[in-house]
Design a protein around this motif. Structure first.
Motif, PDB file in Angstrom:
ATOM      1  N   ALA A  70       9.735   9.696  -2.007  1.00 55.55           N
ATOM      2  CA  ALA A  70       9.301  10.969  -1.424  1.00 55.55           C
ATOM      3  C   ALA A  70       9.445  10.952   0.091  1.00 55.55           C
ATOM      4  CB  ALA A  70       7.864  11.260  -1.831  1.00 55.55           C
ATOM      5  N   ALA A  71       9.021   9.856   0.729  1.00 52.60           N
ATOM      6  CA  ALA A  71       9.134   9.752   2.185  1.00 52.60           C
ATOM      7  C   ALA A  71      10.599   9.709   2.605  1.00 52.60           C
ATOM      8  CB  ALA A  71       8.399   8.507   2.682  1.00 52.60           C
ATOM      9  N   ALA A  80       4.487   1.784   1.840  1.00 57.83           N
ATOM     10  CA  ALA A  80       5.607   2.256   1.028  1.00 57.83           C
ATOM     11  C   ALA A  80       6.252   3.485   1.661  1.00 57.83           C
ATOM     12  CB  ALA A  80       5.131   2.573  -0.384  1.00 57.83           C
ATOM     13  N   GLU A  81       5.441   4.394   2.153  1.00 61.06           N
ATOM     14  CA  GLU A  81       5.999   5.581   2.815  1.00 61.06           C
ATOM     15  C   GLU A  81       6.764   5.195   4.075  1.00 61.06           C
ATOM     16  OE1 GLU A  81       2.544   7.957   3.344  1.00 61.06           O
ATOM     17  OE2 GLU A  81       2.463   8.566   1.226  1.00 61.06           O
ATOM     18  N   HIS A 102       4.696   1.474  -5.647  1.00 62.38           N
ATOM     19  CA  HIS A 102       4.621   2.792  -5.000  1.00 62.38           C
ATOM     20  C   HIS A 102       6.017   3.406  -4.830  1.00 62.38           C
ATOM     21  CE1 HIS A 102       0.413   1.893  -4.127  1.00 62.38           C
ATOM     22  NE2 HIS A 102       0.784   0.781  -3.512  1.00 62.38           N
ATOM     23  N   THR A 138       0.843  -1.193   0.000  1.00 66.43           N
ATOM     24  CA  THR A 138       0.000   0.000   0.000  1.00 66.43           C
ATOM     25  C   THR A 138       0.879   1.245   0.000  1.00 66.43           C
ATOM     26  OG1 THR A 138      -0.066   0.182   2.420  1.00 66.43           O
ATOM     27  CG2 THR A 138      -1.729  -1.239   1.363  1.00 66.43           C
ATOM     28  N   ALA A 139       0.280   2.362  -0.345  1.00 69.66           N
ATOM     29  CA  ALA A 139       1.022   3.617  -0.321  1.00 69.66           C
ATOM     30  C   ALA A 139       1.528   3.916   1.097  1.00 69.66           C
ATOM     31  CB  ALA A 139       0.136   4.753  -0.816  1.00 69.66           C
ATOM     32  N   ARG A 140       0.724   3.577   2.077  1.00 71.15           N
ATOM     33  CA  ARG A 140       1.123   3.847   3.461  1.00 71.15           C
ATOM     34  C   ARG A 140       2.335   3.016   3.865  1.00 71.15           C
ATOM     35  NH1 ARG A 140      -3.000   3.799   8.690  1.00 71.15           N
ATOM     36  NH2 ARG A 140      -1.465   4.466  10.249  1.00 71.15           N
ATOM     37  N   ASP A 173       7.403   5.947  -6.111  1.00 73.67           N
ATOM     38  CA  ASP A 173       7.408   7.394  -5.914  1.00 73.67           C
ATOM     39  C   ASP A 173       7.126   7.759  -4.465  1.00 73.67           C
ATOM     40  OD1 ASP A 173       4.801   6.391  -6.187  1.00 73.67           O
ATOM     41  OD2 ASP A 173       4.016   8.277  -6.997  1.00 73.67           O
ATOM     42  N   ARG A 174       6.273   6.990  -3.786  1.00 72.63           N
ATOM     43  CA  ARG A 174       5.958   7.266  -2.371  1.00 72.63           C
ATOM     44  C   ARG A 174       7.134   6.882  -1.479  1.00 72.63           C
ATOM     45  NH1 ARG A 174       0.226   7.946  -2.491  1.00 72.63           N
ATOM     46  NH2 ARG A 174       0.296   8.626  -0.318  1.00 72.63           N
TER      47      ARG A 174
END
Length: 293
Positions: free
Chosen positions: A242-243, A104-105, A236, A100-102, A238-239
């Motif tokens: 970014a994080a 991944a961050e 994800h 999930t994006a979460r 990119d996530r």
């Protein structure tokens, strides 16, 4: 045999397996080891790896175990290590889930924390492996470009040429990259890295992402991040980046240097698996040369 017994007597695991005292279920592994799920008497499971036939190269599983311990010392999300023997390795079982994006961050922040913990040198204090091949972990406190050229590119370039995975023009192109690195300034200090962070070495669980199958080493943090983009790229991505950048900003121009940092793992693939990876090596080498000259 339960987890408590296994922690106290890891050396007994092969005997229990030989006498079928533990339920063993084959699972999908990598291209190097044979993998299985072991179900213990208390109902918990382990993930075990063995060499597919005969004895593994000396120090093979010990190197992975040393890397897992070293990464865990820095708080990295790695599976718990239960058994590290010359003939096998076993870690805690992790249930898989869709990324999930979460998560991944969270992985991006975890990688930033790991890298920021640092290393005393490039390389490592134990003999290494990456995939089925030896990894020269000679420690160095000198500049990163020289270490990277000498210990991470040149050995696999030579193997790739010897095994006819790369042709003479390809080798000449890589020689130009090696020469350019000797003049390339990069003040980056050693980071504590996973060392083989292609997307298949991320295990996504219901809560977060784990780092598995390390070739842990002191290295340039951009190498870990560049490898995440290989072979289809991590979900994800990119996530993740970014994080990471929010937590531990990268130096200017890092995107242009991605192909340079990917060259190590790509050359490992031509050396180990052949000419099917030749085009990827040549493309990365051409881009790397543009980035550092």
């Amino acid at each position: 045999m339960d987890q408590a017994y296994l922690r106290a007597h890891p050396e007994h695991l092969p005997t229990f397996l030989t006498h079928q005292r533990i339920r063993e279920t084959p699972v999908g592994g990598g291209s190097v080891s044979t993998a299985s799920r072991l179900t213990l008497d208390d109902g918990t499971s382990l993930f075990a790896k063995t060499w597919p036939a005969g004895d593994p190269p000396a120090g093979f599983f010990e190197a992975e175990a040393a890397g897992l311990r070293w990464l865990a010392e820095a708080g990295a999300p790695v599976p718990e290590l239960f058994v590290a023997l010359p003939q096998m390795l076993a870690t805690g079982w992790i249930d898989h889930a869709e990324p999930t994006a979460r998560s991944a961050e969270r992985l991006g922040r975890d990688l930033a924390t790991l890298h920021r913990s640092g290393a005393s040198s490039f390389g490592a204090s134990w003999p290494g492996f990456i995939g089925p091949l030896p990894l020269d972990n000679t420690e160095s406190t000198g500049p990163w470009p020289t270490w990277f050229a000498t210990h991470r590119l040149l050995p696999y370039l030579k193997l790739s040429v010897d095994r006819d995975a790369l042709a003479s023009p390809d080798a000449s192109l890589l020689d130009d990259v090696l020469t350019a690195l000797t003049h390339y300034p990069d003040p980056e200090r050693p980071s504590r890295t996973h060392g083989d962070l292609w997307p298949g070495n991320i295990l996504w669980s219901p809560t977060h992402a784990y780092l598995i199958d390390p070739a842990a080493q002191g290295a340039h943090r951009e190498t870990d991040l560049a490898e995440l983009a290989l072979f289809g790229g991590a979900p994800h991505l990119d996530r993740i980046l970014a994080a990471y950048h929010e937590t531990y900003p990268l130096a200017d121009g890092w995107r242009a240097r991605v192909p340079l940092h990917q060259l190590h793992l790509l050359l490992v693939h031509t050396a180990a698996f052949g000419a099917s990876y030749r085009t990827a090596v040549v493309t990365a080498a051409e881009a790397a040369l543009r980035a550092i000259t």
